[in-house]
Motif scaffolding. Structure first.
Motif, PDB file in Angstrom:
ATOM      1  N   PHE A  16       0.819  -1.205   0.000  1.00  0.00           N
ATOM      2  CA  PHE A  16       0.000   0.000   0.000  1.00  0.00           C
ATOM      3  C   PHE A  16       0.858   1.263   0.000  1.00  0.00           C
ATOM      4  O   PHE A  16       1.831   1.369   0.752  1.00  0.00           O
ATOM      5  N   ALA A  17       0.460   2.220  -0.834  1.00  0.00           N
ATOM      6  CA  ALA A  17       1.174   3.494  -0.925  1.00  0.00           C
ATOM      7  C   ALA A  17       0.990   4.298   0.357  1.00  0.00           C
ATOM      8  O   ALA A  17       0.044   4.089   1.119  1.00  0.00           O
ATOM      9  N   ARG A  18       1.894   5.246   0.565  1.00  0.00           N
ATOM     10  CA  ARG A  18       1.861   5.990   1.822  1.00  0.00           C
ATOM     11  C   ARG A  18       0.588   6.812   1.991  1.00  0.00           C
ATOM     12  O   ARG A  18       0.127   7.017   3.121  1.00  0.00           O
ATOM     13  N   ASP A  19      -0.016   7.274   0.892  1.00  0.00           N
ATOM     14  CA  ASP A  19      -1.245   8.058   1.029  1.00  0.00           C
ATOM     15  C   ASP A  19      -2.395   7.184   1.517  1.00  0.00           C
ATOM     16  O   ASP A  19      -3.276   7.653   2.253  1.00  0.00           O
ATOM     17  N   VAL A  20      -2.383   5.906   1.115  1.00  0.00           N
ATOM     18  CA  VAL A  20      -3.400   4.976   1.610  1.00  0.00           C
ATOM     19  C   VAL A  20      -3.190   4.743   3.102  1.00  0.00           C
ATOM     20  O   VAL A  20      -4.151   4.764   3.889  1.00  0.00           O
ATOM     21  N   LEU A  21      -1.947   4.551   3.501  1.00  0.00           N
ATOM     22  CA  LEU A  21      -1.652   4.334   4.917  1.00  0.00           C
ATOM     23  C   LEU A  21      -2.007   5.568   5.738  1.00  0.00           C
ATOM     24  O   LEU A  21      -2.562   5.453   6.844  1.00  0.00           O
ATOM     25  N   GLN A  22      -1.703   6.744   5.200  1.00  0.00           N
ATOM     26  CA  GLN A  22      -2.036   7.974   5.909  1.00  0.00           C
ATOM     27  C   GLN A  22      -3.547   8.080   6.131  1.00  0.00           C
ATOM     28  O   GLN A  22      -4.009   8.471   7.205  1.00  0.00           O
ATOM     29  N   ALA A  23      -4.313   7.706   5.109  1.00  0.00           N
ATOM     30  CA  ALA A  23      -5.767   7.782   5.222  1.00  0.00           C
ATOM     31  C   ALA A  23      -6.307   6.839   6.292  1.00  0.00           C
ATOM     32  O   ALA A  23      -7.384   7.072   6.853  1.00  0.00           O
ATOM     33  N   HIS A  24      -5.543   5.782   6.581  1.00  0.00           N
ATOM     34  CA  HIS A  24      -5.998   4.797   7.562  1.00  0.00           C
ATOM     35  C   HIS A  24      -5.438   5.044   8.963  1.00  0.00           C
ATOM     36  O   HIS A  24      -5.781   4.278   9.894  1.00  0.00           O
ATOM     37  N   LEU A  25      -4.636   6.055   9.155  1.00  0.00           N
ATOM     38  CA  LEU A  25      -4.100   6.339  10.491  1.00  0.00           C
ATOM     39  C   LEU A  25      -5.205   6.497  11.543  1.00  0.00           C
ATOM     40  O   LEU A  25      -5.069   5.975  12.664  1.00  0.00           O
ATOM     41  N   PRO A  26      -6.310   7.172  11.224  1.00  0.00           N
ATOM     42  CA  PRO A  26      -7.368   7.317  12.238  1.00  0.00           C
ATOM     43  C   PRO A  26      -8.113   6.016  12.534  1.00  0.00           C
ATOM     44  O   PRO A  26      -8.935   5.970  13.468  1.00  0.00           O
ATOM     45  N   ASP A  27      -7.846   4.967  11.753  1.00  0.00           N
ATOM     46  CA  ASP A  27      -8.596   3.716  11.915  1.00  0.00           C
ATOM     47  C   ASP A  27      -8.051   2.815  13.017  1.00  0.00           C
ATOM     48  O   ASP A  27      -8.641   1.763  13.304  1.00  0.00           O
ATOM     49  N   ALA A  28      -6.930   3.204  13.620  1.00  0.00           N
ATOM     50  CA  ALA A  28      -6.363   2.374  14.684  1.00  0.00           C
ATOM     51  C   ALA A  28      -7.393   2.193  15.794  1.00  0.00           C
ATOM     52  O   ALA A  28      -7.921   3.168  16.343  1.00  0.00           O
ATOM     53  N   ALA A  29      -7.673   0.934  16.124  1.00  0.00           N
ATOM     54  CA  ALA A  29      -8.721   0.641  17.106  1.00  0.00           C
ATOM     55  C   ALA A  29      -8.245  -0.449  18.057  1.00  0.00           C
ATOM     56  O   ALA A  29      -7.481  -1.340  17.665  1.00  0.00           O
ATOM     57  N   PRO A  30      -8.697  -0.389  19.309  1.00  0.00           N
ATOM     58  CA  PRO A  30      -8.301  -1.421  20.285  1.00  0.00           C
ATOM     59  C   PRO A  30      -8.762  -2.809  19.860  1.00  0.00           C
ATOM     60  O   PRO A  30      -9.808  -2.968  19.223  1.00  0.00           O
ATOM     61  N   ILE A  31      -7.976  -3.798  20.218  1.00  0.00           N
ATOM     62  CA  ILE A  31      -8.351  -5.196  20.005  1.00  0.00           C
ATOM     63  C   ILE A  31      -8.957  -5.692  21.316  1.00  0.00           C
ATOM     64  O   ILE A  31      -8.373  -5.508  22.385  1.00  0.00           O
ATOM     65  N   SER A  32     -10.093  -6.306  21.243  1.00  0.00           N
ATOM     66  CA  SER A  32     -10.760  -6.765  22.463  1.00  0.00           C
ATOM     67  C   SER A  32      -9.935  -7.840  23.164  1.00  0.00           C
ATOM     68  O   SER A  32      -9.182  -8.586  22.529  1.00  0.00           O
ATOM     69  N   VAL A  33     -10.116  -7.921  24.472  1.00  0.00           N
ATOM     70  CA  VAL A  33      -9.401  -8.928  25.258  1.00  0.00           C
ATOM     71  C   VAL A  33      -9.741 -10.331  24.773  1.00  0.00           C
ATOM     72  O   VAL A  33      -8.863 -11.202  24.669  1.00  0.00           O
TER      73      VAL A  33
END
Length: 274
Positions: free
Chosen positions: A148-165
């Protein structure tokens, strides 16, 4: 609290660093350098020799100290498990990315509140003028973050989400199961890992071998884009070609470390002088 982003390999790490820089962020990016979809895994978390021995055999590079490299990797993994920073695991739909995710879950299962993820899929490549366009036609949807190109990765930066226990526990258990199964290769299909063999790669190489010399890179490209349910690297394919030469099933001529000069032919005809 600081954040460490984890990627499967250096290519993905470099793209993610660029994406973070574009976003004005200085988070640390830590690549994990091992293609876990191939080779033995039993004992991998206990000693570096398991993987070092395998990659030494694959690459035939006498200049690299694989034991040292995997000791350093083990130290990185120990550091991550003992750190207090938040972790963000970036993964796509390749077996190797998915195995990395499960290994990290296993290592930090006792501090699950630190774990986050960003999921990428083949849909994120669709409609883009991307050098990895061949991936769009794969029925196995095998993709890695490094595609994935860096612009795609940049667009997904806000998508970081916790993984449930609960999910962390399940993924950690799957990692232990995969290690115990200890196949030669590991396919990722329908959210399940199954074992494969290097003979599958050998069969694909032999399918393309003919009585005429042809670029070995052409055969390698065929194997690497085949629907294997994991991504076969060029180093793995070249290793299998060398093994087939040893078995007298194909001939190779040229520099084995230089794809542009390397040619391949079936062993059904006598080999001319190199």
């Amino acid at each position: 609290m600081s954040t460490i982003h984890l990627t499967n390999g250096d290519v993905a790490a470099e793209s993610l660093r660029s994406a973070l820089a574009l976003a004005g962020r200085d988070d640390r990016v830590q690549p994990l350098r091992d293609d876990l979809a191939v080779g033995p895994l039993r004992g991998v978390d206990d000693a570096p020799y398991v993987r070092a021995d395998f990659w030494e055999r694959v690459t035939a590079d006498t200049q690299r100290d694989f034991v040292r490299e995997f000791r350093e990797q083990a130290a990185v993994l120990d550091g991550l498990s003992n750190d207090t920073a938040n972790l963000v695991v970036w993964h796509a739909e390749s077996a190797s990315d998915q195995l990395m995710l499960r290994r990290v879950c296993y290592l930090v299962r006792n501090s699950p509140q630190r774990l986050n993820e960003v999921r990428l899929s083949i849909a994120d490549l669709a409609g883009r003028a991307d050098p990895q366009a061949w991936a769009h036609t794969r029925k196995d949807h095998a993709t890695s973050v490094g595609m994935f190109a860096r612009d795609v990765l940049q667009a997904h930066l806000p998508d970081a989400a916790p993984i449930s226990v609960l999910r962390i526990s399940r993924l950690a258990l799957e990692w232990q199961e995969v290690k115990q199964a200890n196949g030669e290769t590991r396919r990722w299909r329908d959210n399940t890992f199954t074992n494969g063999s290097f003979a599958e790669l050998d069969t694909l190489i032999l399918e393309r071998a003919s009585d005429d010399w042809q670029p070995a890179a052409r055969v390698a490209a065929y194997v690497m884009t085949a629907e294997l349910w994991y991504l076969a690297s060029d180093s793995i394919v070249l290793w299998r070609m060398r093994e087939l030469v040893t078995q007298r099933r194909i001939h190779l001529r040229g520099d084995a470390n230089e794809w542009r000069s390397l040619e391949l032919r079936a062993a059904s005809a006598p080999c001319s002088p190199q």
